[in-house]
Design a protein around this motif. Structure first.
Motif, PDB file in Angstrom:
ATOM      1  N   CYS A  54       0.635  -1.119  -0.126  1.00 51.81           N
ATOM      2  CA  CYS A  54      -0.312  -0.006  -0.115  1.00 51.81           C
ATOM      3  C   CYS A  54       0.754   1.150   0.079  1.00 51.81           C
ATOM      4  O   CYS A  54       1.774   1.431   0.646  1.00 51.81           O
ATOM      5  N   ASN A  56      -0.289   4.369   0.628  1.00 51.91           N
ATOM      6  CA  ASN A  56      -0.746   5.333   0.887  1.00 51.91           C
ATOM      7  C   ASN A  56      -1.170   5.017   2.618  1.00 51.91           C
ATOM      8  O   ASN A  56      -2.036   5.693   3.186  1.00 51.91           O
ATOM      9  N   CYS A  63      -4.095   1.308   3.896  1.00 48.35           N
ATOM     10  CA  CYS A  63      -5.296   2.362   3.806  1.00 48.35           C
ATOM     11  C   CYS A  63      -6.594   1.586   3.571  1.00 48.35           C
ATOM     12  O   CYS A  63      -7.626   2.010   3.561  1.00 48.35           O
ATOM     13  N   LEU A  64      -6.555   0.519   2.928  1.00 47.99           N
ATOM     14  CA  LEU A  64      -7.784  -0.273   2.268  1.00 47.99           C
ATOM     15  C   LEU A  64      -8.558   0.297   1.081  1.00 47.99           C
ATOM     16  O   LEU A  64      -9.450   0.000   0.792  1.00 47.99           O
ATOM     17  N   ARG A  65      -8.038   1.542   0.553  1.00 52.62           N
ATOM     18  CA  ARG A  65      -8.661   2.045  -0.428  1.00 52.62           C
ATOM     19  C   ARG A  65      -7.961   2.429  -1.805  1.00 52.62           C
ATOM     20  O   ARG A  65      -8.579   2.668  -2.818  1.00 52.62           O
ATOM     21  N   CYS A  66      -6.716   2.435  -1.823  1.00 57.56           N
ATOM     22  CA  CYS A  66      -5.938   2.844  -2.697  1.00 57.56           C
ATOM     23  C   CYS A  66      -5.901   1.527  -3.965  1.00 57.56           C
ATOM     24  O   CYS A  66      -6.486   0.531  -3.575  1.00 57.56           O
ATOM     25  N   CYS A  69      -4.438  -1.752  -2.687  1.00 58.67           N
ATOM     26  CA  CYS A  69      -5.189  -2.421  -1.617  1.00 58.67           C
ATOM     27  C   CYS A  69      -6.468  -3.023  -2.116  1.00 58.67           C
ATOM     28  O   CYS A  69      -6.773  -4.301  -1.943  1.00 58.67           O
TER      29      CYS A  69
HETATM   30 ZN   LIG Z   1      -3.773   1.226   0.426  1.00 60.35          ZN
END
Ligand SMILES: [Zn+2]
Length: 329
Positions: A54, A56, A63-66, A69
Motif C-alpha cells: 500500500c 497510502n 489504507c484499504l482504499r488505494c 489495496c
Molecule cells: Zn492502500
C-alpha cells in the motif's frame, strides 16, 4: 478486513512484533509463519502483504482504499504472488515461474511480495530453488512462507527466514470465524468447544450431523436425570444409530461432558458462558433436583467411558454401563 489491533488478542506475541517492525521499517526479507489452521497465519500474511504494498498507509495498517489495496482484494495485484500446492506438492516449475515473473517485471523500484502456502509441501527441488531465491533477494522483496509444521520445512530455508510461531486459535477466535461464516452464535459456541478449528467445525455442520447429535444428546441427558427408563430407549433408538463411527462416538461423549459441565456451572452458581445456553431453564430446574455429587460422578463416568472406548470396548456396552451407573447414582 481485520486490522492489526483486531488480532492482538489471538496472537499476543506475533502481532506486536510485526507491528513494531513495520513502524521501524525493519521488516525481514523472509518470514516463516508457523501455526495451525485458524490461528491467523494466512490472514496476517495477507494483511502484511497489503501494508507492504500500500502506497497510502499511515501507521501500521494499510489504507484499504488505494489501487494497491483494492487490487489485492480482487486478487490481481501484479506484485503479489501466491503459491499453493499443485495437487499434493509445490513443484519446482511453480518456483521457476515465480522467479521468471519477478525478473521479467524487473522494475527495481517496485516492491514485490510472495506468499507460499503449505510451504512444507515443497518438493526438495522446489525448496532448493526457492532457497537460492531467498539468498538473493531482488529489490524490496517480502517473502512469507506458511506452514502448520515448520519442522517439515527444509532447515536451510528455516534458517534464512524469521520464524514466527502462532498460538493455537482461541475458542473465541473460532466462534468469531464461525459466526462470520453465517453460523448461529449458539451453535458456534458449541462447535468451538468440540473441535479444534474452523475447518473441522464447518465440515461437521455441512453434513448436518452435529445438529442432530446436539439435540439427541440434550434429550438423552435430560431423560437420564428425569425419566431414566426413557433414556435407555433414546440411547438404543437415537444415540447409537447416530454415533456409528469412532470419531462420532468420541464427540457424542464429549458433548455429554459439555452438558454436564454446564449443569455443574449452574449448580454451583459459577459464572461462565453455557455451551448449551438455550437449555438454561431446564438446567435450572435440574439443578434443584440433582446433587452436585451426582453431577461430578456422572462427569467422571463419562470420562471413563471415553477411555474404555479408546481401549476398544464396544460402544453399546460402554454406553449401557454408563447409563446404568449414572441411574444408580
Ligand atoms: Zn492502500
Amino acid at each position: 478486513m481485520r486490522l492489526w489491533k483486531d488480532w492482538v488478542e489471538a496472537q499476543p506475541q506475533v502481532v506486536p512484533m510485526l507491528v513494531e517492525s513495520i513502524k521501524k521499517q525493519r521488516l525481514a526479507h523472509a518470514y516463516l509463519f508457523e501455526g495451525q489452521a485458524g490461528s491467523g497465519t494466512m490472514d496476517l500474511a495477507m494483511l502484511l502483504a497489503k501494508r507492504f504494498l500500500c502506497e497510502n498507509s499511515q501507521g501500521e495498517d494499510p489504507c484499504l482504499r488505494c489501487v494497491d489495496c483494492t487490487r489485492i482484494d480482487t486478487g490481481n495485484h501484479p506484485d503479489l504472488h501466491r503459491i499453493f500446492p499443485d495437487g499434493q506438492s509445490i513443484k519446482r516449475e511453480q518456483i521457476d515461474y515465480l522467479q521468471k515473473e519477478f525478473s521479467y517485471r524487473g522494475m527495481e523500484s517496485r516492491k514485490k511480495v510472495y506468499i507460499v502456502f503449505d510451504a512444507d509441501k515443497m518438493t526438495s527441488t522446489a525448496a532448493n530453488t526457492l532457497l537460492k531465491f531467498l539468498e538473493e533477494p531482488q529489490g524490496e522483496t517480502l517473502a512469507m512462507l506458511i506452514t502448520e509444521q515448520a519442522s517439515n520445512v527444509l532447515p536451510t530455508i528455516r534458517s534464512r527466514s524469521q520464524h514466527l510461531r502462532f498460538q493455537p486459535p482461541l475458542k473465541e477466535e473460532i466462534i468469531h470465524q464461525l459466526v462470520e461464516h453465517g453460523i448461529e452464535q449458539k451453535h458456534s459456541h458449541f462447535l468451538a468447544e468440540l473441535t479444534e478449528n474452523k475447518e473441522m467445525a464447518i465440515r461437521l455442520i455441512e453434513d448436518d450431523w452435529s445438529f442432530q447429535a446436539r439435540s439427541v444428546v440434550l434429550q438423552l441427558m435430560y431423560e437420564l436425570y428425569t425419566r431414566p427408563d426413557q433414556a435407555t430407549i433414546t440411547l438404543a433408538e437415537k444415540w447409537l444409530p447416530l454415533m456409528k463411527e469412532r470419531i462420532h462416538q468420541e464427540m457424542g461423549l464429549e458433548m455429554m461432558i459439555l452438558w454436564l459441565r454446564d449443569l455443574l456451572y449452574i449448580k454451583v452458581e459459577k459464572q461462565g458462558e453455557l455451551v448449551y445456553s438455550d437449555f438454561y431453564e431446564r438446567y435450572k430446574e435440574l439443578s434443584l433436583s440433582t446433587s452436585q455429587r451426582l453431577i461430578s460422578l456422572s462427569l467422571t463416568k463419562v470420562m471413563e467411558a471415553k477411555s474404555q472406548l479408546s481401549a476398544n470396548v464396544a460402544i453399546q456396552l460402554v454406553m449401557e454401563r454408563l447409563l446404568f451407573t449414572i441411574q444408580e447414582g
